[in-house]
Design a protein around this motif. Structure first.
Motif, mmCIF file in Angstrom:
data_model
loop_
_atom_site.group_PDB
_atom_site.id
_atom_site.type_symbol
_atom_site.label_atom_id
_atom_site.label_comp_id
_atom_site.label_asym_id
_atom_site.label_seq_id
_atom_site.Cartn_x
_atom_site.Cartn_y
_atom_site.Cartn_z
ATOM 1 N N LEU B 111 0.827 -1.191 0.000
ATOM 2 C CA LEU B 111 0.000 0.000 0.000
ATOM 3 C C LEU B 111 0.869 1.253 0.000
ATOM 4 O O LEU B 111 0.592 2.219 -0.717
ATOM 5 C CB LEU B 111 -0.906 0.009 1.241
ATOM 6 N N ASP B 114 2.209 1.881 -3.358
ATOM 7 C CA ASP B 114 1.221 2.458 -4.267
ATOM 8 C C ASP B 114 1.022 3.931 -3.991
ATOM 9 O O ASP B 114 0.896 4.756 -4.911
ATOM 10 C CB ASP B 114 -0.114 1.717 -4.098
ATOM 11 N N LEU B 115 1.002 4.260 -2.697
ATOM 12 C CA LEU B 115 0.821 5.661 -2.346
ATOM 13 C C LEU B 115 1.977 6.500 -2.844
ATOM 14 O O LEU B 115 1.805 7.627 -3.324
ATOM 15 C CB LEU B 115 0.673 5.786 -0.821
ATOM 16 N N LYS B 117 3.656 5.924 -5.400
ATOM 17 C CA LYS B 117 3.528 6.125 -6.849
ATOM 18 C C LYS B 117 2.518 7.210 -7.154
ATOM 19 O O LYS B 117 2.653 7.974 -8.110
ATOM 20 C CB LYS B 117 3.064 4.821 -7.496
ATOM 21 N N LEU B 118 1.498 7.260 -6.357
ATOM 22 C CA LEU B 118 0.426 8.198 -6.644
ATOM 23 C C LEU B 118 0.853 9.636 -6.408
ATOM 24 O O LEU B 118 0.622 10.522 -7.234
ATOM 25 C CB LEU B 118 -0.777 7.901 -5.755
ATOM 26 N N VAL B 119 1.419 9.850 -5.257
ATOM 27 C CA VAL B 119 1.774 11.219 -4.900
ATOM 28 C C VAL B 119 3.060 11.589 -5.623
ATOM 29 O O VAL B 119 4.051 10.876 -5.506
ATOM 30 C CB VAL B 119 1.961 11.350 -3.376
#
Lengths: 515, 157
Positions: B111, B114-115, B117-119
């Motif tokens: 998780l 993924d975070l 990657k998002l931010v």
């Protein structure tokens, strides 16, 4: 203002909500505390004054007048320049205001106010310079370092003993604001100094020495108040959580400062004031002396504090103050103490605090518990937001722009772009784009929401607007408008020139890679 | 003439700045718009608008936040980045830093990745700071979506 404001807007929100908890828990009296607004630090300062008012009566009988608790004065006399009388008796009660109020505050402003009133003429001293140098070294601004000179001067001790029998301090102790051990001990010292300066003393040298030290302390206080305050806040919370270990607020209390810069300092302060916390339950004079002693030892051992010599105190509440050369740490019940777990604990608290804040941001996540689920929700939400941006930009690219813009409609439809931001528009426009505005009035009026209604009075009242809205706009726009222009040009030009590259890409899949 | 007694909150400042910039950008984009846009043109515009949305949001925030700095940097170096990626075919510029300071090694590692990657800019941050940036980024995204939606509604009515 942006960074400080935006950062501060997060922190004070968390902190001010915890203030309420703290205050409700820490003051065992039946003082009715007006709920402080959670919004800004400025408003909270005013509400702290009102809270101070509410607390004032019970304490007010005590003769606190002469000794302006100089340090505490600052806390209440925050943005309002009320007289000293208001600040005096009440300020000592406010337990954890310092860390939030003083961040924004007028420490720098208020200290010089105190200086001329309370300090006599100070002779130059060679020791002054030496101590000043020492203070400047410990940029962390520990109260420890400031207390050291007090330790050296024996003449202070009789005054601390005097203070032990002081009315307000007893009241403080009695009211169960033992949550203010650090504040107490430091107010002891401050009181000692103040009294030593205001009251004519038999020991002249002690007076001068203490006054010099006070002057130094006050002078260097502004440079270090932030971390000192965090230390105080943290230490107060540490104490509070030891006291009210049953309450579930421990995590929040401990992490009130929430600043990574103060983390180190805070953990050290917690250790040191663990001792003072113990001592304050005993007679106040012992506390002062022991505190000073252990501060000095703590200071000497500071470099080697973490690795060597920690005594476990698993939740012991009433133990005596051991006078050894170790840093003593107050532990929560059932938690082991060593250097690693302390840092871990601090980190965990910070992370949990941030997760709580994120929980508030994400809609519909109030009932979610657990970090993993929360993280999942956050990721989903951010992804959905990004997808929405893409979708809306797609929509915008296909929509034909209409020439006749409904300015009022635009103004009404942007909820947050209300009057303040329309003013922002106008001032943003006036500052960097005056030629643009005059040449393309029609177009810009059409584009910018709210500008049309302002165009008339705008030119005539540019200056008042700017002054009312604040220097923030002026300085921000004037400094950065070049950057905006550049950004704009860059983006659009690059977009036009590099379109061929873009065509080969997928729609939304390469969001991150492209950006 | 409205009187304003209170300073706007910090975030509404960012929002208003973004709205202003975005509208300006749209205006400029629409100036050169061909009368009958092909799909290519539309797609081009879409990308421009998207990039400008993120970029203007980042510049409205000022490079005070890590994510805004990362976004601006990526935008500025878009061509360079793309060329690099095409040549090397590996994500050389996005270094895989293990999630330092992650308290939940077992559960949340994926998780957290993924975070990150998002931010934007979240690859090389400690977890604690990542949460900070995420919260600010989320706020800005919400504002951005709101403003864009308003603009679209205005356009469509």
């Amino acid at each position: 203002m942006d960074m400080a404001g935006e950062d501060a807007s997060i922190e004070p929100k968390i902190m001010s909500s915890q203030w309420q908890l703290n205050i409700n828990n820490l003051t065992n009296t039946s003082i009715v505390i007006n709920p402080t607004s959670n919004s800004n630090v400025e408003s909270s300062a005013c509400s702290s004054n009102s809270m101070a008012d509410s607390i004032c009566p019970p304490i007010w009988n005590q003769p606190v007048s002469g000794q302006s608790l100089g340090y505490c004065d600052m806390i209440v006399e925050n943005n309002t320049s009320t007289s000293n009388t208001l600040g005096n008796g009440t300020s000592s009660i406010i337990p954890v205001r310092p860390n939030a109020i003083l961040r924004e505050s007028t420490f720098l402003r208020d200290f010089p106010v105190i200086l001329p009133s309370s300090l006599p003429h100070l002779p130059a001293d060679s020791g002054f310079i030496e101590r000043a140098a020492r203070f400047s070294c410990f940029g962390g601004g520990n109260f420890v370092d400031m207390m050291n000179p007090f330790r050296m001067s024996e003449s202070l001790n009789p005054y601390t003993r005097d203070l032990a029998s002081e009315g307000p301090l007893e009241v403080l102790a009695g009211k169960g604001s033992k949550s203010l051990p650090v504040m107490q001990t430091q107010t002891h010292e401050m009181n000692a100094i103040e009294r030593s300066m205001e009251v004519p003393l038999p020991v002249e040298q002690g007076t001068e020495g203490s006054s010099i030290k006070n002057d130094k302390m006050i002078e260097h206080f502004p440079s270090s108040h932030d971390e000192a305050i965090f230390g105080i806040g943290l230490s107060a919370h540490e104490f509070a959580e030891a006291e009210f270990s049953g309450s579930g607020i421990q995590g929040e209390l401990e992490d009130d400062a929430g600043e990574s810069s103060a983390k180190e300092l805070g953990s050290k302060k917690r250790k040191r004031t663990g001792q003072s916390n113990n001592g304050s339950r005993q007679a106040a004079n012992e506390t002062a002396m022991d505190h000073a002693e252990i501060q000095q030892q703590g200071y000497q051992n500071r470099a080697s504090s973490k690795p060597c010599g920690k005594h476990d105190k698993p939740g012991s509440q009433g133990s005596d103050l051991p006078k050894e050369e170790y840093i003593h740490v107050r532990a929560r019940r059932g938690q082991a103490i060593n250097s690693h777990s302390l840092a871990e604990r601090v980190r965990r608290e910070k992370i949990s605090e941030r997760m709580k804040f994120l929980q508030d941001l994400v809609p519909g996540c109030s009932k979610v518990t657990g970090k993993a689920v929360m993280l999942d929700e956050i990721i989903n939400y951010v992804q959905s937001l990004q997808r929405q941006v893409e979708f809306l930009s797609m929509k915008l690219s296909t929509v034909n722009p209409r020439l006749d813009f409904n300015i009022e409609g635009l103004l009404a439809k942007e909820p947050r772009a209300g009057p303040p931001s329309s003013l922002a528009f106008s001032s943003c426009v006036t500052m960097p784009y005056p030629p643009l505005h005059q040449s393309q009035t029609g177009i810009i009026q059409a584009v910018l929401p709210g500008l049309g209604s302002f165009s008339g009075p705008l030119q005539g009242s540019v200056n008042p607007q700017l002054t009312t809205v604040g220097g923030r706009f002026k300085e921000s726009t004037s400094q950065v408008h070049c950057a905006w222009e550049d950004e704009l040009c860059n983006i659009i030009q690059m977009g036009f020139t590099s379109n061929d590259h873009l065509n080969g890409q997928n729609f939304g899949g390469h969001l991150k890679s492209e950006l | 003439m409205k009187t304003h007694n209170q300073l706007p909150s910090s975030h509404s400042l960012v929002e208003s700045r973004f709205a202003y910039l975005f509208l300006k950008a749209l205006k400029e984009l629409n100036k050169n718009r061909p009368s009958s846009p092909s799909i290519r043109d539309t797609y081009r515009r879409y990308n421009l608008i998207r990039v400008s949305a993120y970029g203007l949001m980042a510049s409205a925030v000022r490079p005070r936040r890590a994510w805004s700095r990362a976004t601006l940097w990526k935008i500025r170096n878009r061509t360079f980045l793309r060329a690099l990626m095409k040549r090397s075919r590996t994500r050389s510029l996005t270094r895989r830093v293990p999630a330092r300071g992650n308290p939940k090694k077992g559960l949340g590692c994926k998780l957290v990745k993924d975070l990150r990657k998002l931010v934007p800019g979240g690859e090389e941050m400690k977890f604690c700071r990542l949460l900070n940036e995420t919260s600010h980024y989320m706020k800005c995204l919400q504002a951005q979506v709101q403003i864009m939606r308003n603009i679209v509604d205005h356009y469509s009515t």
